[in-house]
Write an enzyme that holds these catalytic residues in place. Structure first.
Site, PDB file in Angstrom:
ATOM      1  N   LYS A 287       7.530   5.131   4.953  1.00  0.00           N
ATOM      2  CA  LYS A 287       7.380   6.572   4.727  1.00  0.00           C
ATOM      3  C   LYS A 287       8.702   7.182   4.265  1.00  0.00           C
ATOM      4  O   LYS A 287       8.728   8.037   3.376  1.00  0.00           O
ATOM      5  CB  LYS A 287       6.885   7.235   6.014  1.00  0.00           C
ATOM      6  CG  LYS A 287       5.463   6.875   6.367  1.00  0.00           C
ATOM      7  CD  LYS A 287       4.464   7.680   5.572  1.00  0.00           C
ATOM      8  CE  LYS A 287       3.503   6.873   4.779  1.00  0.00           C
ATOM      9  NZ  LYS A 287       2.516   7.678   4.057  1.00  0.00           N
TER      10      LYS A 287
ATOM     11  N   SER B 101       5.827  11.097   7.330  1.00  0.00           N
ATOM     12  CA  SER B 101       5.404  10.978   8.735  1.00  0.00           C
ATOM     13  C   SER B 101       6.545  11.213   9.707  1.00  0.00           C
ATOM     14  O   SER B 101       7.721  10.967   9.395  1.00  0.00           O
ATOM     15  CB  SER B 101       4.853   9.569   8.957  1.00  0.00           C
ATOM     16  OG  SER B 101       4.675   9.301  10.329  1.00  0.00           O
TER      17      SER B 101
ATOM     18  N   ASN C  91       0.820  -1.230   0.000  1.00  0.00           N
ATOM     19  CA  ASN C  91       0.000   0.000   0.000  1.00  0.00           C
ATOM     20  C   ASN C  91       0.851   1.275   0.000  1.00  0.00           C
ATOM     21  O   ASN C  91       0.503   2.265  -0.636  1.00  0.00           O
ATOM     22  CB  ASN C  91      -0.915   0.027   1.224  1.00  0.00           C
ATOM     23  CG  ASN C  91      -1.988  -1.029   1.151  1.00  0.00           C
ATOM     24  OD1 ASN C  91      -2.810  -1.011   0.240  1.00  0.00           O
ATOM     25  ND2 ASN C  91      -1.974  -1.960   2.081  1.00  0.00           N
TER      26      ASN C  91
ATOM     27  N   TYR D 114       6.487   0.817   9.309  1.00  0.00           N
ATOM     28  CA  TYR D 114       5.675   1.896   8.725  1.00  0.00           C
ATOM     29  C   TYR D 114       6.577   3.111   8.444  1.00  0.00           C
ATOM     30  O   TYR D 114       6.518   3.702   7.354  1.00  0.00           O
ATOM     31  CB  TYR D 114       4.540   2.257   9.694  1.00  0.00           C
ATOM     32  CG  TYR D 114       3.897   3.585   9.424  1.00  0.00           C
ATOM     33  CD1 TYR D 114       3.064   3.764   8.313  1.00  0.00           C
ATOM     34  CD2 TYR D 114       4.113   4.675  10.269  1.00  0.00           C
ATOM     35  CE1 TYR D 114       2.474   4.993   8.070  1.00  0.00           C
ATOM     36  CE2 TYR D 114       3.524   5.902  10.034  1.00  0.00           C
ATOM     37  CZ  TYR D 114       2.708   6.060   8.931  1.00  0.00           C
ATOM     38  OH  TYR D 114       2.123   7.284   8.683  1.00  0.00           O
TER      39      TYR D 114
HETATM   40  N1  NAI Z   1      -3.178  11.245  10.665  1.00  0.00           N
HETATM   41  C1  NAI Z   1      -1.937  11.540  11.040  1.00  0.00           C
HETATM   42  O1  NAI Z   1      -1.714  12.081  12.138  1.00  0.00           O
HETATM   43  C2  NAI Z   1      -0.793  11.224  10.134  1.00  0.00           C
HETATM   44  C3  NAI Z   1      -0.970  10.714   8.862  1.00  0.00           C
HETATM   45  N2  NAI Z   1       0.118  10.501   8.045  1.00  0.00           N
HETATM   46  C4  NAI Z   1      -0.040   9.987   6.694  1.00  0.00           C
HETATM   47  O2  NAI Z   1      -1.106  10.665   6.064  1.00  0.00           O
HETATM   48  C5  NAI Z   1      -1.791   9.787   5.182  1.00  0.00           C
HETATM   49  C6  NAI Z   1      -3.261   9.798   5.512  1.00  0.00           C
HETATM   50  O3  NAI Z   1      -3.407   9.355   6.849  1.00  0.00           O
HETATM   51  P1  NAI Z   1      -4.818   9.361   7.575  1.00  0.00           P
HETATM   52  O4  NAI Z   1      -5.762  10.222   6.828  1.00  0.00           O
HETATM   53  O5  NAI Z   1      -4.581   9.595   9.001  1.00  0.00           O
HETATM   54  O6  NAI Z   1      -5.209   7.841   7.400  1.00  0.00           O
HETATM   55  P2  NAI Z   1      -6.648   7.232   7.087  1.00  0.00           P
HETATM   56  O7  NAI Z   1      -6.558   5.767   7.301  1.00  0.00           O
HETATM   57  O8  NAI Z   1      -7.689   8.009   7.808  1.00  0.00           O
HETATM   58  O9  NAI Z   1      -6.762   7.537   5.530  1.00  0.00           O
HETATM   59  C7  NAI Z   1      -6.021   6.824   4.580  1.00  0.00           C
HETATM   60  C8  NAI Z   1      -6.922   6.599   3.391  1.00  0.00           C
HETATM   61  O10 NAI Z   1      -6.182   5.900   2.409  1.00  0.00           O
HETATM   62  C9  NAI Z   1      -7.024   4.893   1.860  1.00  0.00           C
HETATM   63  N3  NAI Z   1      -6.192   3.802   1.352  1.00  0.00           N
HETATM   64  C10 NAI Z   1      -5.452   2.939   2.075  1.00  0.00           C
HETATM   65  N4  NAI Z   1      -4.843   2.062   1.254  1.00  0.00           N
HETATM   66  C11 NAI Z   1      -5.222   2.398  -0.005  1.00  0.00           C
HETATM   67  C12 NAI Z   1      -4.943   1.866  -1.277  1.00  0.00           C
HETATM   68  N5  NAI Z   1      -4.155   0.790  -1.428  1.00  0.00           N
HETATM   69  N6  NAI Z   1      -5.483   2.465  -2.362  1.00  0.00           N
HETATM   70  C13 NAI Z   1      -6.277   3.536  -2.240  1.00  0.00           C
HETATM   71  N7  NAI Z   1      -6.602   4.079  -1.048  1.00  0.00           N
HETATM   72  C14 NAI Z   1      -6.076   3.511   0.057  1.00  0.00           C
HETATM   73  C15 NAI Z   1      -7.926   4.456   2.998  1.00  0.00           C
HETATM   74  O11 NAI Z   1      -9.115   3.878   2.527  1.00  0.00           O
HETATM   75  C16 NAI Z   1      -8.145   5.760   3.746  1.00  0.00           C
HETATM   76  O12 NAI Z   1      -9.309   6.433   3.297  1.00  0.00           O
HETATM   77  C17 NAI Z   1      -1.147   8.409   5.335  1.00  0.00           C
HETATM   78  O13 NAI Z   1      -0.259   8.207   4.264  1.00  0.00           O
HETATM   79  C18 NAI Z   1      -0.383   8.507   6.645  1.00  0.00           C
HETATM   80  O14 NAI Z   1       0.767   7.705   6.623  1.00  0.00           O
HETATM   81  C19 NAI Z   1       1.389  10.784   8.451  1.00  0.00           C
HETATM   82  C20 NAI Z   1       1.614  11.251   9.713  1.00  0.00           C
HETATM   83  C21 NAI Z   1       0.552  11.521  10.649  1.00  0.00           C
HETATM   84  O1  LIG Z   2       2.248   8.675  10.982  1.00  0.00           O
HETATM   85  C1  LIG Z   2       1.418   8.680  11.862  1.00  0.00           C
HETATM   86  O2  LIG Z   2       1.690   9.349  13.005  1.00  0.00           O
HETATM   87  C2  LIG Z   2       0.652   9.672  13.936  1.00  0.00           C
HETATM   88  C3  LIG Z   2       1.336  10.004  15.256  1.00  0.00           C
HETATM   89  O3  LIG Z   2       2.008   8.861  15.705  1.00  0.00           O
HETATM   90  P1  LIG Z   2       1.711   8.212  17.147  1.00  0.00           P
HETATM   91  O4  LIG Z   2       2.512   6.943  17.153  1.00  0.00           O
HETATM   92  O5  LIG Z   2       2.189   9.216  18.141  1.00  0.00           O
HETATM   93  O6  LIG Z   2       0.213   8.004  17.244  1.00  0.00           O
HETATM   94  C4  LIG Z   2      -0.314   8.505  14.064  1.00  0.00           C
HETATM   95  O7  LIG Z   2      -1.361   8.826  14.967  1.00  0.00           O
HETATM   96  C5  LIG Z   2      -0.885   8.203  12.681  1.00  0.00           C
HETATM   97  O8  LIG Z   2      -1.778   7.122  12.736  1.00  0.00           O
HETATM   98  C6  LIG Z   2       0.256   7.796  11.781  1.00  0.00           C
HETATM   99  O9  LIG Z   2      -0.225   7.656  10.458  1.00  0.00           O
END
Ligand code: NAI
Ligand SMILES: O=C1O[C@H](COP(=O)(O)O)[C@@H](O)[C@H](O)[C@H]1O
EC number: 1.1.1.388
Length: 257
Positions: free
Chosen positions: A150, A109, A84, A146
């Protein structure tokens, strides 16, 4: 930006923060993994980033990409991040350069550098009076697979920028939560990214001129061990929120997705 912006992972937490904040500011093409529960206000498709045909359809006609789709779990197993996150991102870049996309914004990340948080440094480095600071020029140091995925996404961007000239901005996102910072979690408070600051930094990454960048995506928290100076200088990022402005009393963390 004259052409639409492709937003992958549009149904997730980061995607929602972006669309809530800057949904009206750009023409969007949204990519969902499964059909959205409500009809989106923008053009969209359903597809998987590990399927070349889906990715080719997704990038068709777009001028920029914000690539969020992937497995966001810090504990995600290798099979999942390999397909993914790593293969999905590689397929996105392949299709983007083939389409002539100008700009690629990649959701990296904090976990790409998580292993800087050694036993010797923590928990002091999560506190305002500690001066340990990462600025994005350091070599990745993931603390889990993970994070490896990234960091690999960042390196893929380096390759596609150098080889094909696509402009790349890697945003090392901290901890996105809606409304207020994480509760009882110093690490999360130090790397808090509010919803509006998340939207703002992505707008800046779409609008600014740059070649290849790695910036930290966090709010202007008093407690921080990630510098946001590069994001301010190169992108014009102007964060509005600060985790120190919240006392955390009687609050619960809400997460979308
Ligand atoms: N939420 C956070 O605090 C952080 C998020 N990120 C990065 O930001 C991005 C988004 O994260 P979130 O919105 O929190 O996660 P999330 O899980 O809420 O959203 C990810 C979306 O990607 C879609 N997805 C997953 N695999 C897929 C695939 N193979 N093809 C198409 N769609 C796919 C899922 O259905 C989901 O809607 C990720 O890449 C994550 O690593 C990085 C650091 C922190
Ligand atoms: O990359 C990500 O980081 C956030 C923050 O990390 P955490 O280990 O302190 O929770 C995480 O919540 C998120 O799911 C992840 O995609």
């Amino acid at each position: 930006m004259d052409e639409p912006v492709l937003l992958t992972g549009a149904g997730g937490a980061v995607g929602k923060a972006i669309l809530e904040g800057i949904g009206d500011a750009y023409e969007w093409k949204l990519m969902f993994h499964s059909p959205p529960a409500e009809e989106p206000d923008h053009e969209y498709l359903v597809g998987d980033v590990i399927t070349a045909e889906d990715v080719e359809s997704a990038v068709e006609g777009v001028g920029a990409v914000i690539h969020l789709a992937g497995d966001p779990r810090p504990e995600a197993p290798w099979d999942s991040v390999l397909s993914n996150n790593i293969d999905g991102t590689k397929k996105m870049y392949e299709a983007a350069v083939e389409e002539g996309v100008e700009k690629f914004v990649y959701a990296s990340s904090n976990h790409a550098v998580g292993a800087f948080e050694t036993d010797r440094r923590t928990p002091e480095m999560y506190r305002a009076d500690d001066d340990f600071l990462l600025d994005g020029s350091e070599f990745p140091r993931p603390g889990n697979l993970y994070g490896v995925s990234k960091a690999t996404g960042e390196v893929l961007g380096r390759y596609y920028h150098d080889e094909y000239g696509i402009d790349v901005c890697n945003i090392r996102i901290g901890n996105l939560t809606r409304g207020h910072p994480p509760i009882d979690y110093e690490r999360g408070q130090a790397m808090w990214l509010s919803y509006r600051d998340c939207a703002n930094i992505h707008a800046c990454a779409l609008d600014a001129d740059y070649d290849f960048e790695i910036v930290y995506g966090i709010s202007d928290n008093d407690r921080k061990y990630y510098s946001i100076e590069r994001a301010k200088d190169v992108l014009g990022y102007d964060p509005q929120d600060n985790s120190a402005h919240f006392d955390g009393e009687d609050r619960v963390v809400e997460r979308d997705a």
